[in-house]
Design an enzyme around this catalytic site. Structure first.
Site, short mmCIF file in Angstrom:
data_model
loop_
_atom_site.label_atom_id
_atom_site.label_comp_id
_atom_site.label_asym_id
_atom_site.label_seq_id
_atom_site.Cartn_x
_atom_site.Cartn_y
_atom_site.Cartn_z
N LYS A 174 0.93 -1.36 -0.15
CA LYS A 174 -0.13 -0.08 0.01
C LYS A 174 0.89 1.29 -0.01
O LYS A 174 1.97 1.15 0.37
CB LYS A 174 -0.76 0.22 1.21
CG LYS A 174 -1.89 -1.11 1.40
CD LYS A 174 -2.69 -1.01 2.82
CE LYS A 174 -3.53 -2.01 2.97
NZ LYS A 174 -4.74 -1.83 1.91
N ARG A 223 -9.79 -12.09 2.40
CA ARG A 223 -10.82 -12.88 1.73
C ARG A 223 -10.00 -14.12 1.92
O ARG A 223 -10.52 -15.60 1.86
CB ARG A 223 -11.20 -12.62 0.61
CG ARG A 223 -10.21 -12.45 -0.81
CD ARG A 223 -10.76 -11.57 -1.88
NE ARG A 223 -10.75 -10.20 -1.50
CZ ARG A 223 -11.00 -9.26 -2.47
NH1 ARG A 223 -11.47 -9.54 -3.50
NH2 ARG A 223 -11.02 -7.85 -2.08
#
Length: 485
Positions: free
Chosen positions: A263, A337
């Protein structure tokens, strides 16, 4: 904070008084008896009309003694709802705390029912919250509101409100802790301590056991960090035969750097909150144990740090999850996920009636719904509507998004494995939910709550402070109470 029911009269109250008023009904001022007209004159001078979200502070004089009066608006009577009482009480508590008030008397009418009392209690406790553990303060600067007295408050409503609000504060504290304090190992230790305090069963699996159980998805996400992953299974069993068996699953990324798809600085900031789903599951099972609900509840957490290193998982990797399905990695920053794939597979093997997972999963959901609403995805729309109905009472906004777009589903089926961990930018919250559904056994009702928006706020409002919110806890526990009590 201690919350009590009382039947004191105006003459007996020795602390500041808070009165909740409808916009079109000032009858609650009658509690003040001979001071009503004085209060109305000062209200007019302050231009306070009882609009929702408004507050006022008045100083009244009786027999040479100053009586401090706080007012909070509930809005028009025909539009007011349970959450109006929660918000109004929180706003008064915040204002009173700034004035260094230590005790507060709350009047909201003569005939408070259980749910209204519960909302007032929750508003008081949640509105009083601040995460200032790491602030260096002098003792005289630390002022706490120690007592809230509710006029003719319902005793059961107070008890439930205290349990739920304090559990939510517990979640806020955990989520607000930085990554150098809470990592997968220390989060597992917190779960073990919680189990000891509340008579729960707790199993913690280390990195070796995680691999032996075939949880290679969770292992892959966590193996890039110097701190190895942990898998946590908490169980609450009631006395006697349980009415049902249910599971809550929480995303437990104690810090998310994005991994090799790292990020940027702006997006990495606040990523201590990526464990919010896991912490909420801990808070849910804590509240369930205190309420002694007649249902068997399991809390499942896959805890990991997503870090870049020479051992980190990579784009293009193909990983086999616990249920045997293979996952091709498109983006290492879509890691939540991947960990949930194993957690949901494990949860399914418990053969529950239903599963609810909570996860700060996608920025796409925040783009779609804004910061204040969680996305709800489900394989059973009737189940979803039941939870949404409860959320309208708790004030935790949920919105159901569709799961029936076959073309979107194709986007996570185009790789070399059974499923891709990213379906691209468009419809990203939906394709993430579709990915999760691949790991829920057929026949088990399932809800996925994407809490990426409301899990953490940068500014305070209503009964929320800056930082972690504990969003979803009260809705999930209220749903359990409504369904099984």
């Amino acid at each position: 904070m201690e919350v009590l029911s009382t039947i004191k009269t105006i003459e007996e109250v020795q602390c500041p008084i808070a009165i909740l008023l409808y916009e079109d009904d000032q009858s609650n001022l009658n509690f003040l008896k001979d001071l009503v007209q004085d209060a109305k004159l000062l209200m007019s001078a302050e231009n306070f009309k009882g609009k929702e979200g408004s507050t006022a502070k008045l100083n009244l004089l009786r027999d040479g003694k100053v009586i401090t009066l706080y007012l909070a608006g509930l809005g028009p009577k025909e539009k007011a709802h349970i959450d109006s009482f929660r918000r109004a009480t929180a706003l008064i508590v915040k204002r009173a705390k700034k004035d260094k008030v230590q005790s507060l008397f709350v009047y909201a009418g003569e005939n408070l029912d259980e749910k209204t009392t519960q909302a007032i209690t929750e508003g008081a406790i949640l509105g009083d919250y601040r995460f200032d553990k790491y602030k260096t303060q002098k003792e005289e600067e630390k002022v706490e509101i120690s007592t809230i007295e509710i006029y003719k408050g319902d005793e059961r409503g107070i008890r439930i409100g205290q349990i739920l609000a304090n559990a939510q504060r517990f979640v806020r504290d955990l989520v607000n802790e930085p990554g150098n304090v809470i990592n997968p190992i220390t989060l597992a230790e917190i779960a073990q301590k919680l189990a000891q305090e509340h008579g729960l069963e707790c199993k913690v699996y280390d990195e070796k056991q995680i691999q032996e159980m075939g949880m290679l998805a969770l292992w892959s996400v966590g193996k890039g960090s110097a701190t190895p992953p942990r898998f946590i299974h908490l169980t609450y069993k009631p006395e006697g035969e349980p009415k049902d068996r249910v599971v809550f699953v929480g995303k437990g990324l104690t810090f998310d750097s994005g991994g090799l798809n790292i990020k940027t600085g702006d997006y990495m900031r606040t990523m201590k909150m990526d464990k919010a789903g896991a912490c909420t599951v801990l808070g849910i099972i804590k509240a369930v144990a205190q309420l002694k609900l007649p249902v068997e509840v399991h809390g499942i957490i896959g805890a990991a740090e997503n870090m870049p290193s020479g051992t980190a998982y990579r784009p293009d990797d193909i990983i086999r999850a616990m249920n045997g399905k293979t996952i091709e990695i498109d983006n290492t920053d879509a890691e939540g996920r991947v960990t949930l794939a194993d957690a949901l597979s494990y949860a399914s093997n418990l053969e529950p009636s239903w599963i609810i997972d909570l996860a700060t999963l996608t920025g796409a959901c925040v783009v779609a719904l804004g910061e204040y609403t969680a996305g709800l995805f489900t394989n059973d729309p009737a189940f979803g509507e039941e939870l949404i109905k409860v959320s309208k009472r708790t004030g935790e906004r949920l919105w159901m998004l569709p799961m029936d777009d076959k073309k979107l589903r194709e986007k996570i089926k185009k790789g070399d494995g059974d499923v891709l961990n990213s379906g691209g930018r468009y419809g990203g919250a939906i394709t993430a939910a579709m990915f999760l559904e691949e790991f829920v056994k057929e026949g088990i009702k399932w809800i996925h709550l994407d809490i990426a928006g409301p899990a953490y706020f940068k500014e305070e409002f209503d009964y929320y402070s800056k930082g972690a919110t504990g969003f979803g806890l009260r809705t999930c526990v209220e749903y359990l109470m409504e369904k099984y009590q």
